[in-house]
Scaffold this active site. Structure first.
Site, short mmCIF file in Angstrom:
data_model
loop_
_atom_site.label_atom_id
_atom_site.label_comp_id
_atom_site.label_asym_id
_atom_site.label_seq_id
_atom_site.Cartn_x
_atom_site.Cartn_y
_atom_site.Cartn_z
N GLY A 15 -1.69 5.17 -4.41
CA GLY A 15 -1.34 4.64 -3.10
C GLY A 15 -2.26 5.10 -1.99
CE LYS A 33 -12.69 3.01 -3.17
NZ LYS A 33 -11.32 3.01 -3.69
CG HIS A 47 -5.57 -4.13 0.07
ND1 HIS A 47 -4.69 -5.19 0.21
CD2 HIS A 47 -4.80 -3.04 -0.24
CE1 HIS A 47 -3.45 -4.76 -0.02
NE2 HIS A 47 -3.49 -3.47 -0.28
CB ALA A 102 -14.00 5.85 -6.26
#
Length: 208
Positions: A15, A33, A47, A102
């Site tokens: 999550g 990211k 997202h 990640a």
């Protein structure tokens, strides 16, 4: 020096992307990211932009976008790509930066470097995101021990899922880390609902 927070998880699919989106939204931060593995279901960056309602200029492009849903070193090798740690240098941004890793801490980025090694080079505080389901005590305490072993500052631990008070208390107590809050399961990931859930369960001051 960039003022930022690293969001990492005790495992994959705990999550942390939803939490990172909520944190970036609450702080008015830029989201990054660095390495995206697995693109069949879309990217985490896309997202986050959707569920947090962030403007495009507050979502930085990934340094690497890799198709295979695997650890970065393997996903890169599958495409004949060699990941350069130099490309993972922290970007300079105006205001705070939320960086999402990640997978977990010990995921190989290359055959020579783990993700936790990259985190150590950045010298930013870490928020550890943990699920509340069975097994979280072991995964969380191991992650805390690994971070401490590399002298990476831990801002605190954020839980995601249904309340399991004993596990949350045990991890924060035995790990000697601050319990920042718990993001419950949400029926809707609309930006307003995510913002309200974060406001209800966390104190934004704890992240500044």
């Amino acid at each position: 020096m960039t003022q930022g927070i690293i969001v990492t998880g005790t495992d994959t699919s705990v999550g942390k992307t939803v939490f990172a989106a909520a944190l970036a939204q609450a702080l008015g931060a830029t989201y990054w990211k660095p390495i995206q593995c697995g693109l069949d279901g879309g990217s985490d960056s896309a997202h986050v932009r959707t569920i947090a309602g962030l403007p495009p200029d507050r979502i930085l492009p990934e340094a690497y976008r890799l198709n295979l849903p695997a650890s970065p070193h393997r996903a890169a090798e599958a495409e004949g790509i060699e990941i350069s740690l130099a490309r993972l240098k922290l970007p300079e941004v105006e205001g705070p930066l939320v960086v999402e890793g990640a997978g977990g801490l010990m995921v190989p980025v290359t055959r020579q470097a783990l993700q936790i090694d990259v985190f150590a080079s950045w010298r930013l505080p870490v928020v550890l995101v943990a699920r509340t389901a069975l097994g979280t005590i072991n995964h969380s305490l191991l992650s805390i021990e690994a971070l401490n072993g590399r002298n990476i500052p831990i801002l605190g631990i954020a839980f995601v899922g249904d309340e399991v008070a004993d596990s949350e208390h045990t991890i924060s107590g035995m790990g000697n880390v601050r319990r920042l809050g718990r993001l419950p399961r949400l029926d809707s990931l609309e930006p307003a609902h995510l913002a309200q859930a974060f406001a209800d369960h966390f104190r934004v001051e704890d992240f500044r």
